[in-house]
Design a protein around this motif. Structure first.
Motif, PDB file in Angstrom:
ATOM      1  N   THR A 102       0.931  -1.428   0.217  1.00 45.76           N
ATOM      2  CA  THR A 102      -0.160  -0.480  -0.017  1.00 45.76           C
ATOM      3  C   THR A 102       0.593   1.107   0.024  1.00 45.76           C
ATOM      4  OG1 THR A 102      -0.705   0.384   3.005  1.00 45.76           O
ATOM      5  CG2 THR A 102      -1.575  -1.092   1.461  1.00 45.76           C
ATOM      6  N   LYS A 134      -0.364   6.082   0.495  1.00 48.71           N
ATOM      7  CA  LYS A 134      -0.343   6.539   1.166  1.00 48.71           C
ATOM      8  C   LYS A 134      -0.139   8.510  -0.122  1.00 48.71           C
ATOM      9  CE  LYS A 134      -2.113   4.629   5.292  1.00 48.71           C
ATOM     10  NZ  LYS A 134      -1.026   4.794   6.366  1.00 48.71           N
ATOM     11  N   TYR A 137      -8.709   7.524   3.147  1.00 49.25           N
ATOM     12  CA  TYR A 137      -8.032   7.249   4.597  1.00 49.25           C
ATOM     13  C   TYR A 137      -8.213   8.372   5.320  1.00 49.25           C
ATOM     14  CZ  TYR A 137      -4.123   5.306   7.679  1.00 49.25           C
ATOM     15  OH  TYR A 137      -3.952   4.861   8.433  1.00 49.25           O
ATOM     16  N   LEU A 191      -5.288   5.839   0.231  1.00 46.14           N
ATOM     17  CA  LEU A 191      -4.794   4.597   0.019  1.00 46.14           C
ATOM     18  C   LEU A 191      -4.786   4.069  -0.956  1.00 46.14           C
ATOM     19  CD1 LEU A 191      -3.815   2.827   2.969  1.00 46.14           C
ATOM     20  CD2 LEU A 191      -5.756   1.355   2.806  1.00 46.14           C
ATOM     21  N   SER A 230      -3.793   0.548  -3.318  1.00 48.44           N
ATOM     22  CA  SER A 230      -3.544  -0.398  -3.274  1.00 48.44           C
ATOM     23  C   SER A 230      -2.716  -1.511  -4.338  1.00 48.44           C
ATOM     24  CB  SER A 230      -5.137  -1.953  -2.616  1.00 48.44           C
ATOM     25  OG  SER A 230      -4.964  -1.193  -1.108  1.00 48.44           O
TER      26      SER A 230
END
Length: 126
Positions: free
Chosen positions: A55, A57, A104, A116, A118
């Protein structure tokens, strides 16, 4: 190769995340004087031939969402159907996971926006 796989992958991730005109940091290793916006990403212990989750951010100081949303789209477009990076002893593949981008929530600061992202990462030996 002379470098360990984890360092090799860390370098490749830095090349990818550093290509979006934002500073990029390993998660929890941001510079003390880091200025938003920036990207943070996980470091993983890579394993040959295994799909692994990763992940990142995306952090913005912004009352609104257009800039962070545009950056999410830019990163997704760059990923396309997946990108590959040569490593010393193989190749690293990176592509978007099915739950690609999620808001997020950060409670402490109203203007702090975070998405966030992925990914799936895989390293294959030659």
């Amino acid at each position: 190769g002379g470098t360990c796989l984890m360092d090799d992958v860390a370098t490749a991730l830095h090349r990818f995340f550093g290509s979006f005109d934002l500073p990029d940091y390993v998660e929890y290793n941001e510079d003390e004087d880091a200025q938003l916006p920036y990207i943070t990403h996980q470091l993983i212990q890579p394993d040959w031939g295994v799909n692994q989750s990763l992940t990142a951010k995306l952090w913005y100081d912004d009352p609104d969402y257009p800039r962070i949303t545009a950056k999410v789209k830019e990163i997704r477009k760059a990923l396309g159907n997946g990108v590959s990076f040569r490593l010393d002893d193989g190749v690293m593949y990176l592509w978007a996971d099915s739950n690609w981008a999620q808001n997020y929530v950060t409670d402490d600061e109203p203007n702090l926006k975070c998405m966030l992202l992925s990914f799936i990462i895989q390293v294959e030996s030659y």
